[in-house]
Design a protein around this motif. Sequence first.
Motif, PDB file in Angstrom:
ATOM      1  N   ARG A 173      24.395  -3.774 -19.208  1.00 42.88           N
ATOM      2  CA  ARG A 173      23.620  -4.564 -18.262  1.00 42.88           C
ATOM      3  C   ARG A 173      24.284  -4.469 -16.883  1.00 42.88           C
ATOM      4  O   ARG A 173      25.513  -4.499 -16.772  1.00 42.88           O
ATOM      5  N   VAL A 183      19.225  -5.328 -12.585  1.00 39.01           N
ATOM      6  CA  VAL A 183      18.709  -6.199 -11.533  1.00 39.01           C
ATOM      7  C   VAL A 183      19.152  -5.650 -10.181  1.00 39.01           C
ATOM      8  O   VAL A 183      20.319  -5.303  -9.989  1.00 39.01           O
ATOM      9  N   GLU A 223      12.360   0.479 -13.640  1.00 35.07           N
ATOM     10  CA  GLU A 223      12.863  -0.512 -14.599  1.00 35.07           C
ATOM     11  C   GLU A 223      13.467  -1.733 -13.916  1.00 35.07           C
ATOM     12  O   GLU A 223      13.441  -2.848 -14.459  1.00 35.07           O
ATOM     13  N   ALA A 224      14.012  -1.556 -12.727  1.00 27.97           N
ATOM     14  CA  ALA A 224      14.787  -2.609 -12.073  1.00 27.97           C
ATOM     15  C   ALA A 224      13.930  -3.826 -11.719  1.00 27.97           C
ATOM     16  O   ALA A 224      12.771  -3.710 -11.327  1.00 27.97           O
ATOM     17  N   VAL A 225      14.538  -5.003 -11.867  1.00 27.08           N
ATOM     18  CA  VAL A 225      13.903  -6.269 -11.486  1.00 27.08           C
ATOM     19  C   VAL A 225      14.485  -6.713 -10.151  1.00 27.08           C
ATOM     20  O   VAL A 225      15.705  -6.698  -9.956  1.00 27.08           O
ATOM     21  N   MET A 281      21.228 -13.322 -17.028  1.00 27.17           N
ATOM     22  CA  MET A 281      21.201 -12.173 -17.928  1.00 27.17           C
ATOM     23  C   MET A 281      22.102 -12.380 -19.139  1.00 27.17           C
ATOM     24  O   MET A 281      21.812 -11.891 -20.238  1.00 27.17           O
ATOM     25  N   TYR A 337      12.128 -14.747  -9.370  1.00 26.93           N
ATOM     26  CA  TYR A 337      12.017 -13.794 -10.477  1.00 26.93           C
ATOM     27  C   TYR A 337      12.918 -14.182 -11.652  1.00 26.93           C
ATOM     28  O   TYR A 337      13.378 -13.339 -12.400  1.00 26.93           O
ATOM     29  N   GLU A 386      11.972 -12.871 -15.276  1.00 26.93           N
ATOM     30  CA  GLU A 386      12.142 -11.427 -15.418  1.00 26.93           C
ATOM     31  C   GLU A 386      13.617 -11.047 -15.440  1.00 26.93           C
ATOM     32  O   GLU A 386      14.033 -10.136 -16.157  1.00 26.93           O
ATOM     33  N   ILE A 387      14.433 -11.740 -14.645  1.00 21.99           N
ATOM     34  CA  ILE A 387      15.862 -11.442 -14.562  1.00 21.99           C
ATOM     35  C   ILE A 387      16.555 -11.716 -15.890  1.00 21.99           C
ATOM     36  O   ILE A 387      17.435 -10.968 -16.313  1.00 21.99           O
ATOM     37  N   SER A 390      15.671 -11.279 -18.886  1.00 25.21           N
ATOM     38  CA  SER A 390      15.516 -10.219 -19.887  1.00 25.21           C
ATOM     39  C   SER A 390      15.784  -8.821 -19.344  1.00 25.21           C
ATOM     40  O   SER A 390      15.638  -7.833 -20.065  1.00 25.21           O
ATOM     41  N   ALA A 391      16.198  -8.719 -18.097  1.00 27.26           N
ATOM     42  CA  ALA A 391      16.380  -7.415 -17.466  1.00 27.26           C
ATOM     43  C   ALA A 391      17.682  -6.746 -17.903  1.00 27.26           C
ATOM     44  O   ALA A 391      18.662  -7.419 -18.221  1.00 27.26           O
ATOM     45  N   ARG A 392      17.674  -5.416 -17.902  1.00 25.26           N
ATOM     46  CA  ARG A 392      18.913  -4.663 -18.067  1.00 25.26           C
ATOM     47  C   ARG A 392      19.518  -4.325 -16.713  1.00 25.26           C
ATOM     48  O   ARG A 392      20.736  -4.302 -16.543  1.00 25.26           O
TER      49      ARG A 392
END
Length: 342
Positions: free
Chosen positions: A93, A144, A125-127, A326, A134, A137-138, A140-142
Motif C-alpha cells: 500500500r 493514494v 487505479e490511484a485515489v 488505509m 474521498y 475510497e481512500i 480501500s485504496a492501494r
Amino acid sequence: MIHKIAVLGASGYTGAELVRLIATHPTMQIAALSADRKAGMEMSEVFPFLRHLSLPRLQKIEEIDFSGIDLAFCALPHATSQEVIAALPSGLRIVDLSADFRLRDPAAYQKWYGKPHAAPALQAEAVYGLTEFYRDEIRSARLVAGTGCNAATGQYAIRPLIEAGVIDLDQIVIDLKAGVSGAGRSLKENLLHAELSEGTHAYSPGGTHRHLGEFDQEFSRAAGRPVLVQFTPHLLPMNRGILATVYVKGEARAVHRALADRYADETFLEVLPFGALPSTRDVRGSNFVHIGVVGDRIPGRAVVVATLDNLAKGSSGQAIQNANLMLGAEETAGLMLAPVFP
C-alpha cells in the motif's frame, strides 16, 4: 497493532515532516528510509532536529526489503514516483506525495507536466487524496495520490460552495500566497535568501500553474460541468504556510453557512465565525485548516480566506491522515499536535 512504514525520499522537506509526525504516532513504526545522494547517512546528519530519534540509516530504494513493510510513503520528485512505484511489490500500500497520480486523465497529465505518463494503469487505479471528500475510497485504496498543497487550500475553500450551489461557477478568483518550502529542498538561485527575502512576487500567472489541472478536474467533477477558475500564486519569504484569498459571486452569509455545515464534523477543518479571518501563524506545524468568510462592499459577493501548513495538511500530514484510513487506524492518530506559536 504496529504497522511497519517506509519513507522513500526521506531527505526532502516532506520526508522529514513525515518522520517528525510519525515519531509520535501510536501505531506506525519507521522500518526503512531512502535517499539518493544521501544514501548511507544517518537521518540525524541530514536533519539534526531529528537526532533524538532512533531511525534506520538512509539507503537506496533498491536496497530496501519490502517484505515486512505495511505501507510506503513516496516523497520523491515529480516524474520520479511513477517509475519507482510501478517497480514496487504489487501488494504494497502506497501514499504518493508527488504530482504523478493526481490527474486521472493521461491527456491532462501530459498537458500540465509536459510528458506522457509512464504508468497509466496505476494512474487509473490511484485515489485522489483530499481526505474529507474521498474518505471511503481512500479506505480501500492501494495507491493514494496526495494533492498539491495549493490545490488542497483552494479546494477546502471552494468545493462546499460548488456542492451547495451558492456561488456563480464562472466567477471564481483564487489569489494565493505560499511559503518557500513548497518549492522543495533542491538548490535554486531564486530561492537563495538574498534573492527571496524582503520581497514577494507572483509566479505561473495567466493559467500556467500545474495545480490548475487539479482545480479543473475536481471542481468540474463536483459541479457536473466544466469549471475554470482564475488562479495566481505568490511566493512569500516565509518557511511554511499557504493563505488563499478567494473571491466569489454569492451571498456572503450563505457562503459561510455552506462551509460551516460541510465541515461541522471534520476534526481538522475549522470555520471561523462570520467576519473573522485566519492567518498562516494560526496553523503552523499542524494538520488544521482555518477558513473565514467576509462580505464584500459589492452586494452579492463574498471573500473566503483559507490557510493551512503546506508541509503538514498540504502534504505530509494529509498523507498520514490517508494512511491511517488505509491501515484501519484512528484517522486523527499522530496528527493532533497543536500549531506552533509564535
